[in-house]
Design a protein around this motif. Structure first.
Motif, short mmCIF file in Angstrom:
data_model
loop_
_atom_site.label_atom_id
_atom_site.label_comp_id
_atom_site.label_asym_id
_atom_site.label_seq_id
_atom_site.Cartn_x
_atom_site.Cartn_y
_atom_site.Cartn_z
N VAL A 90 0.86 -1.19 0.00
CA VAL A 90 0.00 0.00 0.00
C VAL A 90 0.90 1.24 0.00
O VAL A 90 1.11 1.88 1.03
CB VAL A 90 -0.94 0.02 1.22
N PRO A 91 1.45 1.63 -1.16
CA PRO A 91 2.44 2.70 -1.17
C PRO A 91 1.88 4.11 -1.03
O PRO A 91 2.58 5.00 -0.57
CB PRO A 91 3.12 2.51 -2.53
N ASP A 92 0.65 4.35 -1.46
CA ASP A 92 0.13 5.71 -1.52
C ASP A 92 -0.98 5.95 -0.50
O ASP A 92 -2.07 5.38 -0.61
CB ASP A 92 -0.41 6.01 -2.93
N TRP A 93 -0.72 6.79 0.47
CA TRP A 93 -1.75 7.26 1.39
C TRP A 93 -2.55 6.12 1.99
O TRP A 93 -3.77 6.16 2.07
CB TRP A 93 -2.68 8.26 0.69
N GLY A 94 -1.84 5.09 2.40
CA GLY A 94 -2.51 3.95 2.99
C GLY A 94 -2.85 4.19 4.45
O GLY A 94 -2.62 5.27 5.00
N PRO A 95 -3.39 3.17 5.12
CA PRO A 95 -3.78 3.32 6.53
C PRO A 95 -2.56 3.51 7.43
O PRO A 95 -1.49 2.96 7.17
CB PRO A 95 -4.50 2.00 6.83
N GLN A 96 -2.75 4.28 8.50
CA GLN A 96 -1.68 4.50 9.47
C GLN A 96 -1.65 3.41 10.54
O GLN A 96 -0.60 3.17 11.14
CB GLN A 96 -1.84 5.87 10.13
N TYR A 97 -2.79 2.76 10.75
CA TYR A 97 -2.87 1.74 11.79
C TYR A 97 -3.56 0.49 11.23
O TYR A 97 -4.52 0.59 10.48
CB TYR A 97 -3.67 2.26 13.00
N MET A 98 -3.05 -0.66 11.60
CA MET A 98 -3.66 -1.93 11.26
C MET A 98 -3.87 -2.74 12.54
O MET A 98 -2.97 -2.78 13.40
CB MET A 98 -2.80 -2.73 10.28
N VAL A 99 -5.03 -3.38 12.63
CA VAL A 99 -5.36 -4.17 13.81
C VAL A 99 -5.79 -5.56 13.37
O VAL A 99 -6.70 -5.70 12.55
CB VAL A 99 -6.49 -3.51 14.64
N ILE A 100 -5.12 -6.57 13.91
CA ILE A 100 -5.50 -7.97 13.68
C ILE A 100 -6.16 -8.46 14.96
O ILE A 100 -5.51 -8.55 16.01
CB ILE A 100 -4.29 -8.83 13.31
N SER A 101 -7.43 -8.77 14.88
CA SER A 101 -8.21 -9.05 16.08
C SER A 101 -8.00 -10.48 16.57
O SER A 101 -7.40 -11.32 15.89
CB SER A 101 -9.69 -8.80 15.80
N ARG A 102 -8.51 -10.72 17.76
CA ARG A 102 -8.44 -12.05 18.39
C ARG A 102 -9.00 -13.12 17.45
O ARG A 102 -10.05 -12.95 16.86
CB ARG A 102 -9.24 -12.02 19.69
N GLN A 103 -8.25 -14.18 17.29
CA GLN A 103 -8.59 -15.30 16.40
C GLN A 103 -8.57 -14.92 14.91
O GLN A 103 -9.02 -15.70 14.07
CB GLN A 103 -9.98 -15.87 16.74
N GLY A 104 -8.04 -13.76 14.58
CA GLY A 104 -7.93 -13.38 13.18
C GLY A 104 -6.86 -14.18 12.45
O GLY A 104 -5.83 -14.55 13.03
N PHE A 105 -7.10 -14.47 11.17
CA PHE A 105 -6.14 -15.21 10.33
C PHE A 105 -5.75 -16.55 10.98
O PHE A 105 -4.57 -16.84 11.18
CB PHE A 105 -4.87 -14.39 10.08
N HIS A 106 -6.70 -17.37 11.29
CA HIS A 106 -6.38 -18.60 12.02
C HIS A 106 -5.66 -19.65 11.17
O HIS A 106 -5.17 -20.64 11.71
CB HIS A 106 -7.65 -19.20 12.66
N GLN A 107 -5.55 -19.44 9.82
CA GLN A 107 -4.79 -20.36 8.97
C GLN A 107 -3.56 -19.71 8.35
O GLN A 107 -2.78 -20.39 7.68
CB GLN A 107 -5.69 -20.88 7.84
N LEU A 108 -3.34 -18.41 8.58
CA LEU A 108 -2.27 -17.70 7.90
C LEU A 108 -0.90 -18.14 8.40
O LEU A 108 -0.64 -18.15 9.60
CB LEU A 108 -2.43 -16.19 8.10
N LYS A 109 -0.02 -18.47 7.43
CA LYS A 109 1.33 -18.90 7.75
C LYS A 109 2.39 -17.89 7.32
O LYS A 109 3.46 -17.81 7.92
CB LYS A 109 1.63 -20.26 7.10
N PHE A 110 2.10 -17.11 6.27
CA PHE A 110 3.09 -16.17 5.73
C PHE A 110 2.42 -14.82 5.51
O PHE A 110 1.41 -14.72 4.81
CB PHE A 110 3.66 -16.70 4.41
N LEU A 111 3.00 -13.78 6.11
CA LEU A 111 2.47 -12.43 6.00
C LEU A 111 3.59 -11.50 5.54
O LEU A 111 4.66 -11.45 6.16
CB LEU A 111 1.91 -11.96 7.34
#
Length: 451
Positions: free
Chosen positions: A344-365
């Motif tokens: 997100v190179p242009d004027w993207g979000p300043q804050y990101m929040v990953i909530s409880r139990q979020g991405f329960h299968q994600l291995k690579f970020l």
């Protein structure tokens, strides 16, 4: 290229020859025959090289056997017996190969773009040729019609050439498997692609068609990359029974929902890449119909996330987007997602929040070029299977999430081109808990491994 040479065969009914070729690269790496130069975040080989001593031994042996020759000085004589030739430097004389017909199977050019003249090849002399790679070669504006005489040709690379048109005689190349025309300038193509019944991979960046492109019936086509939306919509996509990877240029006039209806019937399709121009399409709701697609890439000025995604999506890449809101509340609910790459190179979000139990299968970020991102919050219980986190060129990021130290599955943390003051403030406990902390400094080509 290996497949076109005929040295790769299917290992079983499920795996393609290209898959077998990659497996062989991994085996060569495990035997230290080739060295891995770059890995993807999910530990696949991205590029490799050969040790200089092994390379010299291989070249000497190949030359003794009249098997392979490297032409790397202007004074070298090209052997009339070599079957494989790599050209690194061209003599001033245009008659490179003399009057005889060499028994060449493969002809590859490297780093000859500074040669001051147009290269002229007599294609009638290369009727046994299977591989021709003209990457970065300066040639006359149009590819000579004599290319149609090379009837055994299976691989043709025209990347970064100055060729502006493919001749009609191209339709005679019935054995052609790969056509790569990723060019700086438009390449005009007449309506003959449908005749290339052996075609497996078509990289069509900058390809312009005189008339609507016909690709129906190309039952061997597996990769169709960077084709324009208008060039394929009149085709019956269901006839492309082997298509696995599809990349399309779309704009605000493109009816993506209609496209998805067509693609929903292509059961072999696994990877879809949409390149957005002019702000992107009006709707992406049709993506939910693509049950077969497991990998989705969205590139360009995407301002909002789609309302739905393919239901069996495992891999998602969002590149050069213009997302202003935090995408995590939507993305973390994709139940089968194991790989996520955000750029997100242009004027993207300043804050990101990953909530409880979020991405329960994600291995690579992977977080790339998120220039405006200041903080990432990871709530307790999120990312329970995360194995690798890569953060690249996120210059505004102030610190890493505290919760990372409590994710037991985290094996690797990679920081690429990050400010030195950020690195100096790394939490000592986090550093000790992550088995592999890798810090790459790209501009000065320095690399630290903190183990």
């Amino acid at each position: 290229m290996w497949v076109a040479e005929g040295i790769m065969q299917k290992r079983d009914t499920e795996n393609l020859e290209e898959t077998a070729a990659y497996d062989d690269v991994e085996e060569l790496s495990s035997r230290n025959m080739v060295q891995v130069a770059e890995m993807t975040v999910d530990e696949r080989i991205k590029s490799c090289r050969v040790h200089d001593l092994l390379r010299e031994v291989a070249i000497r042996k190949a030359k003794d056997e009249n098997f392979f020759q490297i032409h790397d000085t202007r004074d070298d004589e090209i052997s009339a017996k070599s079957r494989y030739l790599a050209v690194h430097s061209l003599p001033w004389d245009k008659n490179y190969f003399g009057s005889s017909t060499p028994p060449l199977r493969s002809l590859l050019f490297f780093n000859v773009h500074e040669y001051g003249k147009n290269i002229s090849l007599n294609f009638k002399s290369f009727r046994k040729l299977r591989i021709l790679d003209l990457d970065n070669v300066k040639m006359s504006y149009n590819l000579p019609k004599g290319i149609g005489e090379v009837r055994l040709l299976r691989y043709l690379g025209l990347r970064r050439t100055s060729i502006g048109r493919l001749p009609r005689s191209f339709s005679c190349l019935r054995n052609l498997q790969t056509l790569d025309i990723r060019n700086f300038y438009p390449v005009k193509v007449s309506n003959f692609i449908w005749k290339l019944e052996s075609l497996r991979h078509l990289y069509a960046y900058k390809m312009e068609c005189d008339v609507p492109l016909m690709i129906e019936g190309l039952r061997n086509l597996r990769t169709l990359s960077r084709i324009r939306f208008d060039d394929i919509m009149h085709n019956n996509m269901i006839t492309l029974t082997s298509l696995r990877k599809l990349g399309i240029w779309v704009d605000d006039r493109s009816d993506i929902d209609k496209l998805c209806v067509h693609l929903s019937e292509v059961g072999s399709l696994k990877t879809l890449h949409l390149y957005f121009t002019r702000g992107g399409p009006q709707s992406l709701a049709g993506l939910s119909k693509l049950h077969h697609v497991t990998e989705l890439k969205l590139s360009g000025r995407l301002r909002m996330l789609p309302p739905d995604f393919p239901p069996n999506l495992c891999r998602l890449s969002l590149k050069r987007t213009s997302l202003k809101d935090d995408p995590m509340p939507v993305l973390e609910k994709l139940g089968q997602l194991s790989f996520l790459k955000l750029e997100v190179p242009d004027w993207g979000p300043q804050y990101m929040v990953i909530s409880r139990q979020g991405f329960h299968q994600l291995k690579f970020l992977v977080l790339n070029d998120a220039y405006c991102l200041k903080e990432i919050e990871v709530e307790k219980g999120a990312l329970p299977q995360l194995r690798c986190l890569r953060i690249k060129q996120c210059y505004g990021l102030e610190k890493l999430p505290e919760e990372l130290k409590h994710i037991s599955s985290l094996d690797a943390l990679e920081l690429v081109d990050i400010r030195e003051d950020f690195i100096s403030r790394l939490d000592a406990e986090m550093v000790s808990r992550v088995p592999n902390l890798r810090i790459f400094d790209l501009p000065r080509e320095r690399l630290w491994y903190l183990l």
